[in-house]
Structure formats: structure tokens, C-alpha cells
Design a protein around this motif. Structure first.
Motif, PDB file in Angstrom:
ATOM      1  N   VAL A 118     -29.112   8.604  68.584  1.00 49.12           N
ATOM      2  CA  VAL A 118     -27.805   9.225  68.878  1.00 49.12           C
ATOM      3  C   VAL A 118     -27.921  10.746  68.753  1.00 49.12           C
ATOM      4  O   VAL A 118     -27.424  11.485  69.612  1.00 49.12           O
ATOM      5  CB  VAL A 118     -26.711   8.659  67.947  1.00 49.12           C
ATOM      6  CG1 VAL A 118     -25.430   9.451  68.068  1.00 49.12           C
ATOM      7  CG2 VAL A 118     -26.474   7.187  68.249  1.00 49.12           C
ATOM      8  N   VAL A 119     -28.570  11.204  67.688  1.00 46.29           N
ATOM      9  CA  VAL A 119     -28.738  12.653  67.490  1.00 46.29           C
ATOM     10  C   VAL A 119     -29.523  13.257  68.650  1.00 46.29           C
ATOM     11  O   VAL A 119     -29.173  14.325  69.161  1.00 46.29           O
ATOM     12  CB  VAL A 119     -29.430  12.941  66.134  1.00 46.29           C
ATOM     13  CG1 VAL A 119     -29.872  14.391  66.033  1.00 46.29           C
ATOM     14  CG2 VAL A 119     -28.500  12.586  64.987  1.00 46.29           C
ATOM     15  N   PHE A 120     -30.597  12.566  69.085  1.00 51.75           N
ATOM     16  CA  PHE A 120     -31.385  13.080  70.202  1.00 51.75           C
ATOM     17  C   PHE A 120     -30.531  13.202  71.463  1.00 51.75           C
ATOM     18  O   PHE A 120     -30.587  14.222  72.159  1.00 51.75           O
ATOM     19  CB  PHE A 120     -32.594  12.177  70.478  1.00 51.75           C
ATOM     20  CG  PHE A 120     -33.350  12.610  71.700  1.00 51.75           C
ATOM     21  CD1 PHE A 120     -34.205  13.691  71.641  1.00 51.75           C
ATOM     22  CD2 PHE A 120     -33.176  11.962  72.911  1.00 51.75           C
ATOM     23  CE1 PHE A 120     -34.885  14.123  72.773  1.00 51.75           C
ATOM     24  CE2 PHE A 120     -33.848  12.373  74.046  1.00 51.75           C
ATOM     25  CZ  PHE A 120     -34.707  13.458  73.973  1.00 51.75           C
ATOM     26  N   MET A 121     -29.753  12.179  71.756  1.00 51.47           N
ATOM     27  CA  MET A 121     -28.925  12.213  72.969  1.00 51.47           C
ATOM     28  C   MET A 121     -27.914  13.366  72.897  1.00 51.47           C
ATOM     29  O   MET A 121     -27.717  14.083  73.891  1.00 51.47           O
ATOM     30  CB  MET A 121     -28.198  10.878  73.163  1.00 51.47           C
ATOM     31  CG  MET A 121     -29.134   9.735  73.478  1.00 51.47           C
ATOM     32  SD  MET A 121     -30.184  10.018  74.921  1.00 51.47           S
ATOM     33  CE  MET A 121     -28.980  10.062  76.211  1.00 51.47           C
ATOM     34  N   ILE A 122     -27.281  13.542  71.749  1.00 47.78           N
ATOM     35  CA  ILE A 122     -26.321  14.637  71.596  1.00 47.78           C
ATOM     36  C   ILE A 122     -27.022  15.988  71.736  1.00 47.78           C
ATOM     37  O   ILE A 122     -26.545  16.868  72.465  1.00 47.78           O
ATOM     38  CB  ILE A 122     -25.578  14.529  70.241  1.00 47.78           C
ATOM     39  CG1 ILE A 122     -24.665  13.302  70.240  1.00 47.78           C
ATOM     40  CG2 ILE A 122     -24.783  15.801  69.946  1.00 47.78           C
ATOM     41  CD1 ILE A 122     -24.076  12.964  68.884  1.00 47.78           C
ATOM     42  N   ALA A 123     -28.155  16.156  71.070  1.00 42.74           N
ATOM     43  CA  ALA A 123     -28.888  17.428  71.141  1.00 42.74           C
ATOM     44  C   ALA A 123     -29.378  17.695  72.564  1.00 42.74           C
ATOM     45  O   ALA A 123     -29.367  18.838  73.030  1.00 42.74           O
ATOM     46  CB  ALA A 123     -30.064  17.410  70.166  1.00 42.74           C
ATOM     47  N   PHE A 124     -29.793  16.650  73.268  1.00 39.67           N
ATOM     48  CA  PHE A 124     -30.250  16.812  74.651  1.00 39.67           C
ATOM     49  C   PHE A 124     -29.108  17.260  75.554  1.00 39.67           C
ATOM     50  O   PHE A 124     -29.254  18.196  76.356  1.00 39.67           O
ATOM     51  CB  PHE A 124     -30.855  15.495  75.154  1.00 39.67           C
ATOM     52  CG  PHE A 124     -31.441  15.598  76.529  1.00 39.67           C
ATOM     53  CD1 PHE A 124     -32.677  16.190  76.719  1.00 39.67           C
ATOM     54  CD2 PHE A 124     -30.760  15.105  77.625  1.00 39.67           C
ATOM     55  CE1 PHE A 124     -33.216  16.292  77.985  1.00 39.67           C
ATOM     56  CE2 PHE A 124     -31.290  15.203  78.896  1.00 39.67           C
ATOM     57  CZ  PHE A 124     -32.526  15.791  79.079  1.00 39.67           C
ATOM     58  N   VAL A 125     -27.950  16.634  75.417  1.00 37.92           N
ATOM     59  CA  VAL A 125     -26.782  17.004  76.230  1.00 37.92           C
ATOM     60  C   VAL A 125     -26.340  18.430  75.896  1.00 37.92           C
ATOM     61  O   VAL A 125     -26.025  19.218  76.801  1.00 37.92           O
ATOM     62  CB  VAL A 125     -25.632  15.988  76.031  1.00 37.92           C
ATOM     63  CG1 VAL A 125     -24.341  16.498  76.649  1.00 37.92           C
ATOM     64  CG2 VAL A 125     -26.018  14.636  76.619  1.00 37.92           C
ATOM     65  N   VAL A 126     -26.335  18.762  74.613  1.00 38.68           N
ATOM     66  CA  VAL A 126     -25.974  20.129  74.211  1.00 38.68           C
ATOM     67  C   VAL A 126     -26.955  21.136  74.827  1.00 38.68           C
ATOM     68  O   VAL A 126     -26.547  22.187  75.327  1.00 38.68           O
ATOM     69  CB  VAL A 126     -25.941  20.257  72.666  1.00 38.68           C
ATOM     70  CG1 VAL A 126     -25.873  21.710  72.230  1.00 38.68           C
ATOM     71  CG2 VAL A 126     -24.769  19.463  72.103  1.00 38.68           C
TER      72      VAL A 126
END
Length: 132
Positions: A118-126
Motif C-alpha cells: 500500500v505504501v509503495f502504491m501511494i508513494a508511486f502515485v505521489v
């Protein structure tokens, strides 16, 4: 040519990801569902296959990173750095609190990789939004 290499590396990464997930499921559920009663040799063989496929997945991911253009690679590396940091900090914080008996319930180890995903997906989108 760059786009072709990215697509090819992405396809290989997807295939190795599915292969790794399938071998992980085999190692996890095989002893209960496929070779009941549990057989140690079959269990260790499934784990060995999972590790070998996992190493191939790492190689495929490295090739995927090399195939990306510089901006995509920067976004991916930033997201991976945030994910590693969050996983490292929360993982060790949990170990310390568990050793000090500050947490009442044991947490399933599967929570950590799910949280890191989840953190990776959020950081990637950011990162994608940041470098638009």
C-alpha cells in the motif's frame, strides 16, 4: 526502441511476479492441500522452488528498472526508498514493542508486506503527480 524494451521488461516482470506468487501459494498451501499428510521433502522442495523463482523475479525487476527512462526510474526508486523506510521502521518498532510486551495481540507477519504494498502504491502515485 525504448518503449519496446519497457514493454518487454514489464511483461517479463509480470510473468515472474505471477510465477513467484504461484510458487509461494504452493509452498504455503501445498502441505495442507496437496501432500497431506505433510511431507518434509515436498515442503522443502516447494520452498526451494519459491526461492529460486524469487531470485529470478529480482533479476526481472532489475532489468525492468534498467529499461525505464530516467524519470520513471527516479519515481520508482523514490517509491521503493519510502517503502523500504516505512517497512524497516514499522517492522523494528513492532519487534521492540512486542519484546517489551507492550502489544496485547500478535500481528500476522503478512500485514507487513501488505502494508508495504500500500505504501509503495501511494508513494508511486505521489511521485507520478509530483513529476508531472
Amino acid at each position: 526502441m525504448q518503449a519496446h524494451n519497457e514493454i518487454k521488461a514489464s511483461a517479463r516482470l509480470v510473468l515472474w511476479t505471477f510465477a513467484w506468487a504461484a510458487t509461494l501459494a504452493l509452498a504455503k498451501f501445498g502441505p495442507q492441500l496437496l501432500w497431506d499428510p505433510p511431507q518434509r521433502v515436498a515442503g522443502w522442495a516447494a520452498v526451494a522452488v519459491n526461492l529460486a523463482v524469487g531470485i529470478s523475479w529480482i533479476v526481472a525487476f532489475t532489468r525492468f528498472l534498467r529499461a525505464l527512462d530516467e524519470l520513471q526510474r527516479k519515481i520508482m526508486q523514490d517509491a521503493l526508498a519510502v517503502t523500504l523506510g516505512v517497512g524497516w521502521i514499522l517492522g523494528f518498532a513492532y519487534v521492540v514493542t512486542d519484546d517489551a510486551s507492550l502489544v496485547a495481540h500478535d500481528v500476522d507477519i503478512a500485514v507487513l508486506p501488505a502494508l508495504m504494498g500500500v505504501v509503495f502504491m501511494i508513494a508511486f502515485v505521489v511521485g507520478k503527480i509530483r513529476y508531472r
